[in-house]
Write a protein that holds these residues in place. Structure first.
Motif, PDB file in Angstrom:
ATOM      1  N   SER A   1     -86.907  60.201 -86.328  1.00  0.00           N
ATOM      2  CA  SER A   1     -86.691  61.195 -85.281  1.00  0.00           C
ATOM      3  C   SER A   1     -87.384  62.491 -85.675  1.00  0.00           C
ATOM      4  N   ALA A   2     -88.108  63.054 -84.710  1.00  0.00           N
ATOM      5  CA  ALA A   2     -88.841  64.285 -85.021  1.00  0.00           C
ATOM      6  C   ALA A   2     -87.908  65.491 -85.088  1.00  0.00           C
ATOM      7  N   ARG A   3     -86.610  65.256 -84.860  1.00  0.00           N
ATOM      8  CA  ARG A   3     -85.596  66.305 -85.017  1.00  0.00           C
ATOM      9  C   ARG A   3     -85.876  67.535 -84.169  1.00  0.00           C
ATOM     10  N   GLN A   4     -86.428  67.295 -83.020  1.00  0.00           N
ATOM     11  CA  GLN A   4     -86.629  68.404 -82.090  1.00  0.00           C
ATOM     12  C   GLN A   4     -85.498  68.467 -81.086  1.00  0.00           C
ATOM     13  N   CYS A   5     -85.054  67.294 -80.630  1.00  0.00           N
ATOM     14  CA  CYS A   5     -84.041  67.237 -79.588  1.00  0.00           C
ATOM     15  C   CYS A   5     -82.702  66.950 -80.240  1.00  0.00           C
ATOM     16  N   GLY A   6     -81.741  67.841 -79.993  1.00  0.00           N
ATOM     17  CA  GLY A   6     -80.423  67.637 -80.583  1.00  0.00           C
ATOM     18  C   GLY A   6     -79.841  66.286 -80.221  1.00  0.00           C
ATOM     19  N   VAL A   7     -80.033  65.876 -78.974  1.00  0.00           N
ATOM     20  CA  VAL A   7     -79.428  64.622 -78.528  1.00  0.00           C
ATOM     21  C   VAL A   7     -80.041  63.432 -79.266  1.00  0.00           C
ATOM     22  N   CYS A   8     -81.298  63.550 -79.673  1.00  0.00           N
ATOM     23  CA  CYS A   8     -81.939  62.462 -80.413  1.00  0.00           C
ATOM     24  C   CYS A   8     -81.435  62.410 -81.842  1.00  0.00           C
ATOM     25  N   VAL A   9     -81.297  63.577 -82.469  1.00  0.00           N
ATOM     26  CA  VAL A   9     -80.772  63.614 -83.835  1.00  0.00           C
ATOM     27  C   VAL A   9     -79.359  63.039 -83.853  1.00  0.00           C
ATOM     28  N   SER A  10     -78.489  63.550 -82.965  1.00  0.00           N
ATOM     29  CA  SER A  10     -77.100  63.083 -82.951  1.00  0.00           C
ATOM     30  C   SER A  10     -77.002  61.640 -82.477  1.00  0.00           C
ATOM     31  N   GLY A  11     -77.809  61.296 -81.463  1.00  0.00           N
ATOM     32  CA  GLY A  11     -77.731  59.964 -80.866  1.00  0.00           C
ATOM     33  C   GLY A  11     -78.209  58.878 -81.816  1.00  0.00           C
ATOM     34  N   THR A  12     -79.361  59.062 -82.447  1.00  0.00           N
ATOM     35  CA  THR A  12     -79.847  58.007 -83.344  1.00  0.00           C
ATOM     36  C   THR A  12     -78.942  57.898 -84.575  1.00  0.00           C
ATOM     37  N   ARG A  13     -78.437  59.037 -85.028  1.00  0.00           N
ATOM     38  CA  ARG A  13     -77.544  58.990 -86.184  1.00  0.00           C
ATOM     39  C   ARG A  13     -76.258  58.237 -85.822  1.00  0.00           C
ATOM     40  N   ALA A  14     -75.743  58.487 -84.623  1.00  0.00           N
ATOM     41  CA  ALA A  14     -74.520  57.800 -84.200  1.00  0.00           C
ATOM     42  C   ALA A  14     -74.762  56.299 -84.053  1.00  0.00           C
ATOM     43  N   LEU A  15     -75.886  55.931 -83.464  1.00  0.00           N
ATOM     44  CA  LEU A  15     -76.189  54.507 -83.276  1.00  0.00           C
ATOM     45  C   LEU A  15     -76.334  53.807 -84.628  1.00  0.00           C
ATOM     46  N   ALA A  16     -77.140  54.393 -85.512  1.00  0.00           N
ATOM     47  CA  ALA A  16     -77.383  53.751 -86.811  1.00  0.00           C
ATOM     48  C   ALA A  16     -76.098  53.719 -87.647  1.00  0.00           C
ATOM     49  N   GLY A  17     -75.363  54.804 -87.627  1.00  0.00           N
ATOM     50  CA  GLY A  17     -74.136  54.871 -88.429  1.00  0.00           C
ATOM     51  C   GLY A  17     -73.095  53.887 -87.936  1.00  0.00           C
ATOM     52  N   THR A  18     -72.961  53.782 -86.621  1.00  0.00           N
ATOM     53  CA  THR A  18     -71.954  52.884 -86.076  1.00  0.00           C
ATOM     54  C   THR A  18     -72.355  51.420 -86.294  1.00  0.00           C
ATOM     55  N   LEU A  19     -73.651  51.122 -86.184  1.00  0.00           N
ATOM     56  CA  LEU A  19     -74.101  49.753 -86.474  1.00  0.00           C
ATOM     57  C   LEU A  19     -73.847  49.407 -87.943  1.00  0.00           C
ATOM     58  N   THR A  20     -74.003  50.403 -88.817  1.00  0.00           N
ATOM     59  CA  THR A  20     -73.722  50.160 -90.236  1.00  0.00           C
ATOM     60  C   THR A  20     -72.256  49.791 -90.421  1.00  0.00           C
ATOM     61  N   ASP A  21     -71.375  50.472 -89.681  1.00  0.00           N
ATOM     62  CA  ASP A  21     -69.947  50.095 -89.716  1.00  0.00           C
ATOM     63  C   ASP A  21     -69.760  48.653 -89.267  1.00  0.00           C
ATOM     64  N   VAL A  22     -70.429  48.282 -88.174  1.00  0.00           N
ATOM     65  CA  VAL A  22     -70.318  46.909 -87.675  1.00  0.00           C
ATOM     66  C   VAL A  22     -70.767  45.935 -88.759  1.00  0.00           C
ATOM     67  N   ALA A  23     -71.929  46.240 -89.357  1.00  0.00           N
ATOM     68  CA  ALA A  23     -72.510  45.337 -90.352  1.00  0.00           C
ATOM     69  C   ALA A  23     -71.570  45.154 -91.544  1.00  0.00           C
ATOM     70  N   ARG A  24     -70.826  46.191 -91.896  1.00  0.00           N
ATOM     71  CA  ARG A  24     -69.935  46.113 -93.058  1.00  0.00           C
ATOM     72  C   ARG A  24     -68.559  45.585 -92.714  1.00  0.00           C
TER      73      ARG A  24
END
Ligand code: SF4
Ligand code: SF4
Lengths: 63, 424
Positions: free
Chosen positions: B329-352
């Protein structure tokens, strides 16, 4: 008229939503989420107020 | 090892064929005299006729969006101001190699295409935009070998996921960082230095050059695609396979492509680089075609396909993909920073196995609500990976709540190495 958000400028202050609650939602992180780009009839004033309220010039109105 | 193949019928002009047959190789590059003899750099007395031919053949852009090439050309030509044309060779998708391959091995075809689009739009200036050092050497060598009437600059950029996005291209050429800007305006309205700008993928340009050299084959040229094929590549006798760059006719079934690169045993596929989502049952019969893949909830994108084997875990692949996108993420758009982090973090929870009953709802909500909200498509890619994972592999997702998944052990790497294909 169209209400456009520049996502690179939106800092999530949330100030735009107060004058235009029926045009703009705030997401769970506080970032603005216009309900649609086209401003419905009668919503022009609220849209202009939202544009003016944003300290970061993230919103603009175009014809 | 990345193999190079052509599935085009015998005698049909293609971008790989002359090099596959060895006919045009001189040293490591395209041979200029042979390129000229095959109709390269032929005069263009009537640019409008070539434009009509491209329109009639239905050529679509090869950068990812698949927009009709003629519509974009006309928009740039008709906008007020002296246009600029850009050959975009910066492929951000780690699983795609076709653009760097073309610049390294067919630089004349790309430069020929660039001077043709300059003629069709009336441009006064051209740019080749790239990050790959061998590609840059090949382009500079070719420019010295055969200077064009058009002034052409070579602009070097960094290699990131978003550096090839069209507004990032414009910003970088204008001396800024290679980061996307909000649209409108799009580059065709206001691009390099404010001029109407055509940002064209290098494969699109090479196809335009081939259309000009072989007008009778315009439709076949427009109907062929360069694709990059790869998949999980493990040591061992039962699972494996490699990577391939291939030129294939539109409509080729994805099963044929899996077989071609040694992934015939695959049971699912990630489409469009990281942009077209994960697809399970029924994927082998899907045809390689923008509209048909979109109708199936996917996207052809830049034509990169990653095949998963039964031993692979789609949750693990989705977690790696979103972790990579979050890191890119180019970290320009707040929604992209928060959104991709939420998606990746939550998938990590699923995976574990740490997901609870509400986790899927949250992922569903984000996968539907996030697309379109960033300034570029990176956030959309991450949302589609998650949305298609939930839609096509619900049992595999749920299974992680009951039993530990060996494929998902350990943190998801953010470097995208799993998806990275070496340029052949
Ligand atoms: S006021 Fe501006 S910065 Fe704040 S949420 Fe609204 S658009 Fe974003
Ligand atoms: S959507 Fe993400 S990657 Fe794209 S410009 Fe915004 S922050 Fe950058």
């Amino acid at each position: 008229m169209k209400l456009l958000l520049d996502a690179t400028r939106c800092q999530g202050y949330g100030l735009c939503q107060e004058p235009a609650p029926e045009l703009i939602d705030l997401d769970e992180w506080g970032y603005a989420q216009p309900r649609g780009t086209t401003v419905p009839e009668g919503g022009e004033e609220a849209a202009a107020a939202a544009v003016a309220a944003c300290p970061n010039s993230a919103l603009r109105l175009v014809k | 090892m990345t193999g190079v193949f052509s599935l085009l019928p015998e005698g049909r002009p293609g971008l790989l064929e002359p090099l596959l047959s060895g006919a045009w190789l001189s040293g490591s590059g395209e041979d200029l005299p042979r390129y000229l003899a095959a109709g390269g750099y032929a005069p263009l007395p009537e640019p409008g006729r070539l434009l009509d031919r491209i329109a009639a053949a239905g050529l679509r852009g090869r950068g990812g969006a698949g927009f009709p090439a003629a519509v974009k050309l006309r928009a740039v030509r008709d906008a007020p101001g002296l246009p600029v044309v850009v050959a975009n060779g910066e492929e951000g998708e780690p699983g795609s190699v076709k653009d760097r391959w073309l610049l390294r091995h067919r630089p004349h075809a790309v430069l020929d295409g660039l001077r043709l689009v300059a003629a069709m739009t009336g441009a006064g200036h051209g740019c080749v935009y790239l990050s790959d050092a061998p590609a840059e050497r090949a382009v500079r060598r070719s420019l010295a070998e055969r200077p064009t009437e058009l002034r052409i600059d070579v602009v070097r950029t960094e290699h990131t996921y978003v550096a090839g996005e069209e507004t990032a291209v414009v910003r970088r050429i204008d001396g800024g960082p290679a980061l996307p800007t909000a649209k409108p305006p799009r580059p065709f309205e206001s691009g390099v230095g404010g001029a109407p700008t055509l940002v064209a993928n290098v494969e699109t340009l090479a196809r335009i050059a081939l259309t000009h050299a072989r007008p009778e084959a315009a439709e076949a040229v427009a109907g062929a695609h360069l694709v990059t094929l790869s998949g999980t590549n493990r040591e061992g006798p039962t699972v494996g396979g490699g990577a391939a760059l291939a030129e294939v006719p539109v409509g080729t079934h994805l099963k044929v492509l899996a077989d071609l690169c040694g992934h015939g045993g695959a049971d699912s596929v990630l489409l469009g680089g990281l942009f077209g989502g994960l697809h399970g049952a029924g994927w082998p019969d899907l045809p390689l075609d923008h509209d048909r893949l979109s109708a199936a909830g996917g996207a052809l994108g830049c034509g990169a396909l990653y095949f998963l084997h039964p031993e692979d875990c789609p949750v693990a692949v989705a977690t790696e993909a979103t972790a990579y996108l979050a890191a890119q993420s180019a970290r320009q758009c707040g929604v992209c920073v928060s959104g991709t982090r939420a998606l990746a973090g939550t998938l990590t929870d699923v995976a574990r196995g740490a997901a609870d009953a509400g986790t899927s709802d949250k992922l569903h909500r984000w996968s539907r609500g996030l697309p379109g909200r960033g300034a570029c498509g990176l956030l959309d890619a991450a949302a589609r990976v998650v949305g298609t994972l939930l839609a096509h592999f619900p049992d595999r997702v749920d299974g992680h709540r009951n039993a530990a998944c060996p494929a998902c052990a350990g943190p998801a790497p953010e470097d995208g190495r799993r998806f990275t294909v070496p340029v052949p």
